[in-house]
Design a protein around this motif. Structure first.
Motif, PDB file in Angstrom:
ATOM      1  N   ALA A   1      -8.506   4.566   7.214  1.00 23.96           N
ATOM      2  CA  ALA A   1      -7.384   5.360   6.713  1.00 23.96           C
ATOM      3  C   ALA A   1      -6.286   4.465   6.190  1.00 23.96           C
ATOM      4  O   ALA A   1      -5.482   4.861   5.335  1.00 23.96           O
ATOM      5  CB  ALA A   1      -6.855   6.257   7.841  1.00 23.96           C
ATOM      6  N   GLU A   2      -6.245   3.216   6.705  1.00 23.57           N
ATOM      7  CA  GLU A   2      -5.205   2.277   6.280  1.00 23.57           C
ATOM      8  C   GLU A   2      -5.423   1.747   4.869  1.00 23.57           C
ATOM      9  O   GLU A   2      -4.479   1.299   4.212  1.00 23.57           O
ATOM     10  CB  GLU A   2      -5.151   1.096   7.251  1.00 23.57           C
ATOM     11  N   GLY A   3      -6.670   1.763   4.388  1.00 23.36           N
ATOM     12  CA  GLY A   3      -6.995   1.133   3.119  1.00 23.36           C
ATOM     13  C   GLY A   3      -6.267   1.712   1.929  1.00 23.36           C
ATOM     14  O   GLY A   3      -5.832   0.969   1.029  1.00 23.36           O
TER      15      GLY A   3
ATOM     16  N   SER B   1      -1.912  -7.896  -1.067  1.00 22.20           N
ATOM     17  CA  SER B   1      -2.829  -7.890   0.078  1.00 22.20           C
ATOM     18  C   SER B   1      -3.806  -9.040  -0.103  1.00 22.20           C
ATOM     19  O   SER B   1      -4.336  -9.252  -1.196  1.00 22.20           O
ATOM     20  CB  SER B   1      -3.560  -6.544   0.215  1.00 22.20           C
TER      21      SER B   1
ATOM     22  N   ARG C   1       4.184  10.015  -1.032  1.00 24.49           N
ATOM     23  CA  ARG C   1       3.480   8.773  -1.341  1.00 24.49           C
ATOM     24  C   ARG C   1       2.958   8.833  -2.761  1.00 24.49           C
ATOM     25  O   ARG C   1       2.291   9.788  -3.146  1.00 24.49           O
ATOM     26  CB  ARG C   1       2.342   8.535  -0.338  1.00 24.49           C
TER      27      ARG C   1
ATOM     28  N   PRO D   1     -10.344  -0.416   9.463  1.00 23.35           N
ATOM     29  CA  PRO D   1      -9.464  -1.330   8.713  1.00 23.35           C
ATOM     30  C   PRO D   1      -9.918  -2.776   8.826  1.00 23.35           C
ATOM     31  O   PRO D   1      -9.945  -3.341   9.919  1.00 23.35           O
ATOM     32  CB  PRO D   1      -8.098  -1.122   9.374  1.00 23.35           C
TER      33      PRO D   1
ATOM     34  N   GLU E   1      -3.362   3.138   1.962  1.00 22.97           N
ATOM     35  CA  GLU E   1      -1.926   2.906   2.075  1.00 22.97           C
ATOM     36  C   GLU E   1      -1.495   1.659   1.299  1.00 22.97           C
ATOM     37  O   GLU E   1      -0.345   1.551   0.863  1.00 22.97           O
ATOM     38  CB  GLU E   1      -1.523   2.754   3.545  1.00 22.97           C
ATOM     39  N   GLU E   2      -2.424   0.698   1.148  1.00 19.34           N
ATOM     40  CA  GLU E   2      -2.106  -0.517   0.409  1.00 19.34           C
ATOM     41  C   GLU E   2      -1.802  -0.234  -1.065  1.00 19.34           C
ATOM     42  O   GLU E   2      -1.224  -1.080  -1.759  1.00 19.34           O
ATOM     43  CB  GLU E   2      -3.276  -1.502   0.502  1.00 19.34           C
TER      44      GLU E   2
ATOM     45  N   GLU F   1     -10.714  10.344   1.051  1.00 24.47           N
ATOM     46  CA  GLU F   1      -9.316  10.029   1.336  1.00 24.47           C
ATOM     47  C   GLU F   1      -8.391  10.438   0.188  1.00 24.47           C
ATOM     48  O   GLU F   1      -7.193  10.647   0.400  1.00 24.47           O
ATOM     49  CB  GLU F   1      -9.156   8.533   1.602  1.00 24.47           C
TER      50      GLU F   1
ATOM     51  N   ARG G   1      -4.864  -4.445   4.835  1.00 24.17           N
ATOM     52  CA  ARG G   1      -6.122  -3.932   5.368  1.00 24.17           C
ATOM     53  C   ARG G   1      -6.904  -3.209   4.280  1.00 24.17           C
ATOM     54  O   ARG G   1      -6.327  -2.548   3.410  1.00 24.17           O
ATOM     55  CB  ARG G   1      -5.879  -2.985   6.547  1.00 24.17           C
ATOM     56  N   GLU G   2      -8.222  -3.371   4.328  1.00 19.30           N
ATOM     57  CA  GLU G   2      -9.113  -2.695   3.390  1.00 19.30           C
ATOM     58  C   GLU G   2     -10.077  -1.829   4.192  1.00 19.30           C
ATOM     59  O   GLU G   2     -10.628  -2.278   5.201  1.00 19.30           O
ATOM     60  CB  GLU G   2      -9.881  -3.715   2.545  1.00 19.30           C
TER      61      GLU G   2
END
Length: 486
Positions: free
Chosen positions: A470-472, A257, A147, A455, A474-475, A125, A466-467
């Motif tokens: 693909a969302e992980g 988070s 980002r 996630p 983003e945190e 990622e 979320r961990e």
């Protein structure tokens, strides 16, 4: 040649990792790490003070610009090397985890495999962080988004999954370009300390990863949370502590988070494959000795199959081998502390006093260690504490329901919303129930939902963020918008 327990313990660094150096706590204090199976002390670790915590944050803050500027491919290669190193040292990490936490070696090996996957997943990622480019509706400007790393992160990890809960946070932070201070649980610090050394050897630069062990979690962490150099807080643990940390984080408006408590329902409908449901129940209930936020906490079974399900589950639970996790054939190790075992027994006692029927188990194991017999309770009344509180032990309370609406109502009757499990062969029901359940995750005809590619996280009192998946990553990223005049 396999390493001996003593040699392994002696080889683990037990100091603080700050700015790339292993050093003792500023106050010189140390605390004991005990084996929950015997009560014996394994070793001692440096007991950090608030001063040490701030020194670790200073190191992370100083290293942040350089790590953020490191090319994504370089960060990815370091994570890949870390994955390979953890995999190569799997036996050592598993043994260490079993000694300090208690779970069986089989389960510990499974956690090492699972935990290592977060390093591999986020190595992939790291090179896929994307922005966007578009034309403004009026055509006058161009809209560019990018980002960028959030900045230094405080990571507070729990005792029950001492490797995986670390890699699930460290992996995306490293991939995104964030530095960090990790505060592992005082009950199980050794696994994280060993992991930190492996990450150092894999190429993580000095100051990017800092580890402080302490028995004064609040005293060390609160000054960091209130320090403007910190930009994110991530915590896995109880909802009560999570609420306190969120309140503290408001002063600096930190990115937060929270992966908090659970009260997972396990629904078995009348058309379910009962044998498969029992298999799933054993996974969902007994993983990690029941000491997991994803553990099935409340079993709601349709009245037409409840007797069959309960009898088969009780037979499987009664057949579990209880003992020290390092012994061959052991499936159920000790609970983490004597207090944890007392809480589990209090919940069982309360249910029986309210009218629940004890099917198997029901009490502590005599002798050394914090062992509790795998337990099944039937006909558990709705007002029983074990249906409202997280059990965190090898206890399965079974209740019945008459129809789908009742099952969903009872599943949702909790402040928590981490995960729920559903067993049915009706695909239309799968969609109806999954949509109606107030949980961040739903397992359908499976007792395991955790996956590095998915996630992980909850709603309501189970937290936010979320961990994994693909969302992980983003945190750990902020979105910056740039307007370009044309």
């Amino acid at each position: 040649m396999a390493v001996t327990q003593k040699a392994l313990i002696d080889a683990v660094p037990t100091a603080l990792l700050i700015g790339g150096r292993w050093r003792e706590a500023s106050g010189g204090g140390r605390f004991a790490v005990d084996d929950p199976a015997t009560g014996a002390t394994l070793t001692t670790c440096a007991d950090a003070t608030a001063e040490d915590g701030l020194a670790a944050l200073a190191a992370a803050h100083e290293a942040q610009p350089g790590w953020a500027a490191t090319p994504p491919r370089e960060r990815a290669e370091i994570l890949r090397a870390a994955f390979e190193s953890v995999t190569a040292h799997a036996d050592e990490l598993a043994l260490l985890m079993t000694l300090e936490m208690g779970k069986s070696l089989t389960e510990s090996r499974g956690e090492v495999t699972y935990g290592a996957e977060f390093l591999r997943w986020f190595s992939e990622e790291a090179v896929r962080v994307r922005g966007s480019y578009s034309v403004a509706p009026n055509g006058a400007t161009r809209l560019l988004t990018m980002r960028q790393p959030v900045g230094p992160v405080l990571m507070i990890t729990p005792w029950n999954f001492p490797l995986a809960m670390g890699t699930r946070k460290i992996g995306p932070a490293l991939a995104a370009g964030c530095t960090m201070v990790v505060k592992p649980a005082a009950e199980t610090p050794l696994t994280m300390l060993h992991l930190a050394r492996l990450l150092q050897e894999a190429g993580v630069p000095a100051g990017v990863l800092n580890v402080v062990t302490t028995t004064d979690s609040g005293g060390v962490c609160e000054p960091l949370i209130r320090d403007p150099r910190l930009r994110k807080l991530t915590f896995t643990g109880s909802t009560a502590v999570g609420r306190t940390l969120v309140a503290q984080s408001a002063e600096q408006l930190l990115r937060v988070s929270m992966e908090l408590g659970g009260n997972a329902p396990f629904l078995v409908f009348e058309d379910a494959d009962v044998d498969a449901a029992v298999d799933g129940a054993m996974l969902a209930k007994m993983r990690n000795i029941g000491e997991a936020c994803t553990s099935a906490n409340r079993f709601f079974v349709h009245e037409s199959v409840a007797a069959e399900f309960t009898d088969k589950l009780a037979a499987r639970m009664a057949a579990q081998t209880v003992g020290k996790g390092t012994k061959k054939g052991v499936e159920v190790g000790p609970l983490i502390t004597a207090e944890a075992r007392e809480k589990v027994h209090a919940l069982v006692t309360d249910a029986i006093e309210r009218g629940a029927r004890l099917v198997t188990g029901g009490g502590p194991v005599e002798g050394r260690g914090h062992f509790y017999t795998p337990t099944v309770l039937a006909d558990v009344p709705e007002d029983s504490r074990c249906l409202a509180e997280e059990i965190f032990g090898p206890v399965a309370p079974v209740s019945t329901f008459a129809d789908e609406d009742e099952a969903v109502r009872r599943a949702n009757a909790t402040e928590y919303g981490l995960v729920g499990y559903v067993y049915t062969r009706d695909q239309a029901r799968v969609l109806r129930v999954a949509e109606a359940m107030e949980f961040g995750m739903v397992g359908v005809n499976t007792g395991v939902v955790s996956n590095p590619a998915a996630p992980f996280g909850g709603v309501k009192a189970s937290g936010f963020g979320r961990e994994g998946g693909a969302e992980g990553i983003e945190e750990y990223l902020e979105v910056k918008y740039v307007g370009l005049a044309t």
